[in-house]
Write a protein that holds these residues in place. Structure first.
Motif, PDB file in Angstrom:
ATOM      1  N   THR A  59       0.866  -1.179   0.000  1.00 33.80           N
ATOM      2  CA  THR A  59       0.000   0.000   0.000  1.00 33.80           C
ATOM      3  C   THR A  59       0.903   1.229   0.000  1.00 33.80           C
ATOM      4  N   GLY A  60       0.729   2.130  -0.963  1.00 33.94           N
ATOM      5  CA  GLY A  60       1.577   3.316  -1.022  1.00 33.94           C
ATOM      6  C   GLY A  60       2.699   3.168  -2.029  1.00 33.94           C
ATOM      7  N   GLU A  61       3.933   3.443  -1.587  1.00 35.62           N
ATOM      8  CA  GLU A  61       5.083   3.425  -2.501  1.00 35.62           C
ATOM      9  C   GLU A  61       6.276   2.736  -1.847  1.00 35.62           C
ATOM     10  N   ALA A  62       7.025   1.980  -2.663  1.00 31.25           N
ATOM     11  CA  ALA A  62       8.209   1.289  -2.146  1.00 31.25           C
ATOM     12  C   ALA A  62       9.174   0.982  -3.281  1.00 31.25           C
ATOM     13  N   PHE A  63      10.455   0.920  -2.922  1.00 33.01           N
ATOM     14  CA  PHE A  63      11.494   0.499  -3.858  1.00 33.01           C
ATOM     15  C   PHE A  63      11.957  -0.892  -3.441  1.00 33.01           C
ATOM     16  N   PHE A  64      11.999  -1.814  -4.391  1.00 32.51           N
ATOM     17  CA  PHE A  64      12.352  -3.203  -4.107  1.00 32.51           C
ATOM     18  C   PHE A  64      13.694  -3.555  -4.747  1.00 32.51           C
ATOM     19  N   ASP A  65      14.543  -4.202  -3.970  1.00 33.14           N
ATOM     20  CA  ASP A  65      15.778  -4.791  -4.481  1.00 33.14           C
ATOM     21  C   ASP A  65      15.656  -6.285  -4.205  1.00 33.14           C
ATOM     22  N   VAL A  66      15.180  -7.015  -5.196  1.00 38.84           N
ATOM     23  CA  VAL A  66      14.772  -8.406  -5.009  1.00 38.84           C
ATOM     24  C   VAL A  66      15.936  -9.365  -5.181  1.00 38.84           C
ATOM     25  N   PHE A  84      13.381  -2.081  -8.638  1.00 39.26           N
ATOM     26  CA  PHE A  84      12.344  -1.286  -9.276  1.00 39.26           C
ATOM     27  C   PHE A  84      11.527  -0.554  -8.219  1.00 39.26           C
ATOM     28  N   ASN A  85      10.763   0.430  -8.666  1.00 40.25           N
ATOM     29  CA  ASN A  85       9.928   1.223  -7.768  1.00 40.25           C
ATOM     30  C   ASN A  85       8.463   1.020  -8.116  1.00 40.25           C
ATOM     31  N   VAL A  86       7.631   0.863  -7.090  1.00 33.97           N
ATOM     32  CA  VAL A  86       6.193   0.719  -7.273  1.00 33.97           C
ATOM     33  C   VAL A  86       5.497   1.809  -6.478  1.00 33.97           C
ATOM     34  N   LYS A  87       4.625   2.539  -7.151  1.00 32.51           N
ATOM     35  CA  LYS A  87       3.912   3.644  -6.496  1.00 32.51           C
ATOM     36  C   LYS A  87       2.429   3.529  -6.805  1.00 32.51           C
ATOM     37  N   ASP A  88       1.619   3.578  -5.759  1.00 35.81           N
ATOM     38  CA  ASP A  88       0.173   3.470  -5.925  1.00 35.81           C
ATOM     39  C   ASP A  88      -0.509   4.634  -5.215  1.00 35.81           C
ATOM     40  N   ASN A  89      -1.387   5.334  -5.923  1.00 32.53           N
ATOM     41  CA  ASN A  89      -2.166   6.393  -5.297  1.00 32.53           C
ATOM     42  C   ASN A  89      -3.599   6.330  -5.822  1.00 32.53           C
ATOM     43  N   ALA A  90      -4.374   7.354  -5.529  1.00 33.55           N
ATOM     44  CA  ALA A  90      -5.787   7.326  -5.892  1.00 33.55           C
ATOM     45  C   ALA A  90      -6.015   7.335  -7.395  1.00 33.55           C
ATOM     46  N   LYS A  97      -3.484   6.341  -9.966  1.00 27.95           N
ATOM     47  CA  LYS A  97      -2.793   5.375 -10.806  1.00 27.95           C
ATOM     48  C   LYS A  97      -1.820   4.507  -9.997  1.00 27.95           C
ATOM     49  N   THR A  98      -1.382   3.438 -10.655  1.00 28.51           N
ATOM     50  CA  THR A  98      -0.298   2.602 -10.151  1.00 28.51           C
ATOM     51  C   THR A  98       0.844   2.713 -11.154  1.00 28.51           C
ATOM     52  N   GLU A  99       2.055   2.959 -10.627  1.00 30.32           N
ATOM     53  CA  GLU A  99       3.200   3.217 -11.508  1.00 30.32           C
ATOM     54  C   GLU A  99       4.359   2.309 -11.111  1.00 30.32           C
ATOM     55  N   VAL A 100       4.969   1.660 -12.097  1.00 31.23           N
ATOM     56  CA  VAL A 100       6.115   0.785 -11.872  1.00 31.23           C
ATOM     57  C   VAL A 100       7.273   1.275 -12.735  1.00 31.23           C
ATOM     58  N   ILE A 101       8.418   1.567 -12.108  1.00 28.30           N
ATOM     59  CA  ILE A 101       9.608   2.038 -12.822  1.00 28.30           C
ATOM     60  C   ILE A 101      10.765   1.088 -12.539  1.00 28.30           C
ATOM     61  N   VAL A 102      11.442   0.607 -13.577  1.00 28.67           N
ATOM     62  CA  VAL A 102      12.512  -0.384 -13.428  1.00 28.67           C
ATOM     63  C   VAL A 102      13.882   0.287 -13.440  1.00 28.67           C
ATOM     64  N   GLU A 103      14.744  -0.144 -12.527  1.00 33.92           N
ATOM     65  CA  GLU A 103      16.144   0.300 -12.534  1.00 33.92           C
ATOM     66  C   GLU A 103      17.059  -0.776 -13.092  1.00 33.92           C
ATOM     67  N   THR A 104      16.846  -2.025 -12.678  1.00 32.82           N
ATOM     68  CA  THR A 104      17.644  -3.140 -13.214  1.00 32.82           C
ATOM     69  C   THR A 104      16.734  -4.343 -13.456  1.00 32.82           C
ATOM     70  N   GLY A 105      17.103  -5.166 -14.441  1.00 27.02           N
ATOM     71  CA  GLY A 105      16.359  -6.389 -14.690  1.00 27.02           C
ATOM     72  C   GLY A 105      15.112  -6.178 -15.532  1.00 27.02           C
ATOM     73  N   ILE A 106      14.224  -7.175 -15.490  1.00 24.97           N
ATOM     74  CA  ILE A 106      12.984  -7.163 -16.250  1.00 24.97           C
ATOM     75  C   ILE A 106      11.819  -7.375 -15.292  1.00 24.97           C
ATOM     76  N   VAL A 107      10.775  -6.573 -15.464  1.00 22.65           N
ATOM     77  CA  VAL A 107       9.593  -6.658 -14.603  1.00 22.65           C
ATOM     78  C   VAL A 107       8.363  -6.875 -15.466  1.00 22.65           C
ATOM     79  N   GLU A 108       7.498  -7.780 -15.033  1.00 30.51           N
ATOM     80  CA  GLU A 108       6.250  -8.029 -15.738  1.00 30.51           C
ATOM     81  C   GLU A 108       5.102  -7.467 -14.910  1.00 30.51           C
ATOM     82  N   VAL A 109       4.307  -6.600 -15.531  1.00 28.45           N
ATOM     83  CA  VAL A 109       3.173  -5.968 -14.855  1.00 28.45           C
ATOM     84  C   VAL A 109       1.890  -6.445 -15.525  1.00 28.45           C
ATOM     85  N   SER A 110       0.921  -6.882 -14.725  1.00 32.87           N
ATOM     86  CA  SER A 110      -0.326  -7.385 -15.297  1.00 32.87           C
ATOM     87  C   SER A 110      -1.530  -6.860 -14.530  1.00 32.87           C
ATOM     88  N   ARG A 111      -2.619  -6.722 -15.266  1.00 29.05           N
ATOM     89  CA  ARG A 111      -3.906  -6.335 -14.692  1.00 29.05           C
ATOM     90  C   ARG A 111      -4.989  -6.983 -15.525  1.00 29.05           C
TER      91      ARG A 111
END
Length: 329
Positions: A168-175, A199-205, A207-221
């Motif tokens: 919930t909210g925003e976070a940066f992940f180093d997986v 990558f960074n994931v940000k969710d607000n009223a 939109k949801t936004e995903v920004i990648v710094e390294t690697g590959i990310v798959e986003v689905s809805r």
């Protein structure tokens, strides 16, 4: 979880769920929740199971009274050893009748699950950042940085075929990489899937936004799916089914981690947008002709006052304060 300080807390929670708790009992419950973070997690488990029990009750075709009688027969032997007089007979018996039905219809050990969550490896942990950013290490060694007013929930241990967390909210992940067990982030109806990346994931009223710094990310809805790579972002608008992939325009998503604002031809409107978010300010641009004026500088650990001072000098603007609002002219 530290519920031993109040042995009657389960009865109080039952009364609260039934809207039968007195004012004094409501105050006692609130104080208990404030006493320890474990109490808040215990309450969340209690509420989750309560709601699930009611849901199952609505679809049940089993005779509730017959289930209750069978439940009493199974427990009668233990009750004969020591007579127990319940403090709150009506609400307690109501919940026990519901429990009996759930046990018969869904095979859910309601009571045993409720109390075994203290030591269960499936226990969900929730971490909240409050008014400051917070860094947390997950069970697999992955590191997450939570922005202010954000939270993440995850199991005590990652079991099964995936590593699932809720944000919930925003976070940066180093997986931490693990090809055999993908890392899944659930944000409302959006799922972010990775193996090992940052990558960074940000969710607000809006939109949801995903920004990648390294690697590959798959986003689905729903049925939509997109893959993004470094310096790319996926944006999912809440008001529509639209999912958009684009090149990252700037590095402002890093601000809450680095405390640095790097402006490279950044239009004033974009900088103001970030400042309002980062400092919880109310800055407005007083003239349309100023909106696209470019900023070329780096603000490093600066206060809002210092940043506005630099902007004022650079663009020859006036900074006016009207109550809590700041107007750039």
């Amino acid at each position: 979880m530290k519920t031993e300080h109040n042995p009657n807390i389960d009865e109080l929670l039952v009364k609260s769920m039934l809207d039968e708790a007195s004012v004094a009992e409501q105050i006692e419950i609130k104080q208990w929740l404030l006493d320890d973070d474990d109490n808040q997690r215990y309450f969340e488990h209690f509420e989750l199971i309560w709601n699930e029990s009611k849901r199952l009750a609505r679809v049940s075709t089993v005779d509730e009274n017959a289930a209750w009688e069978r439940f009493k027969t199974r427990t009668r032997a233990k009750e004969q050893e020591t007579e127990v007089i319940p403090m709150y007979p009506k609400p307690v018996f109501r919940i026990l009748r519901m429990v009996a039905m759930v046990l018969m219809t869904a095979g859910v050990g309601w009571l045993s699950y409720l109390f075994s969550t203290r030591s269960s490896s499936h226990e969900m942990l929730t971490v909240r950042s409050g008014m400051e950013t917070l860094i947390d290490t997950l069970p697999d060694g992955s590191v997450v940085t939570l922005n202010r007013k954000s939270s993440i929930s995850y199991p005590k241990d990652f079991e099964g075929k995936t590593r699932d967390v809720r944000l919930t909210g925003e976070a940066f992940f180093d997986v931490k990489p693990d090809k055999s067990k993908p890392f899944l982030i659930l944000v409302n109806d959006v799922t972010v899937k990775v193996v090992g990346t940052s990558f960074n994931v940000k969710d607000n009223a809006e939109k949801t936004e995903v920004i990648v710094e390294t690697g590959i990310v798959e986003v689905s809805r729903d049925t939509q799916r997109v893959r993004i790579t470094p310096r790319e972002e996926a944006t999912i608008m809440k008001a529509s089914a639209q999912m958009r992939k684009s090149v990252t325009a700037d590095e402002f998503h890093n601000y809450y981690r680095t405390r640095r604002l790097f402006c490279d031809g950044t239009p004033l409107w974009r900088l103001v947008e970030i400042l309002n978010e980062a400092y919880e300010a109310d800055i407005v641009i007083g003239s349309e002709r100023l909106r696209n004026m470019p900023i070329n500088t780096t603000f490093d650990q600066n206060s809002l006052e210092n940043i506005l001072g630099v902007v004022s000098e650079t663009l020859s603007l006036k900074v006016e304060h009207h109550g809590n609002q700041i107007i750039l002219k």
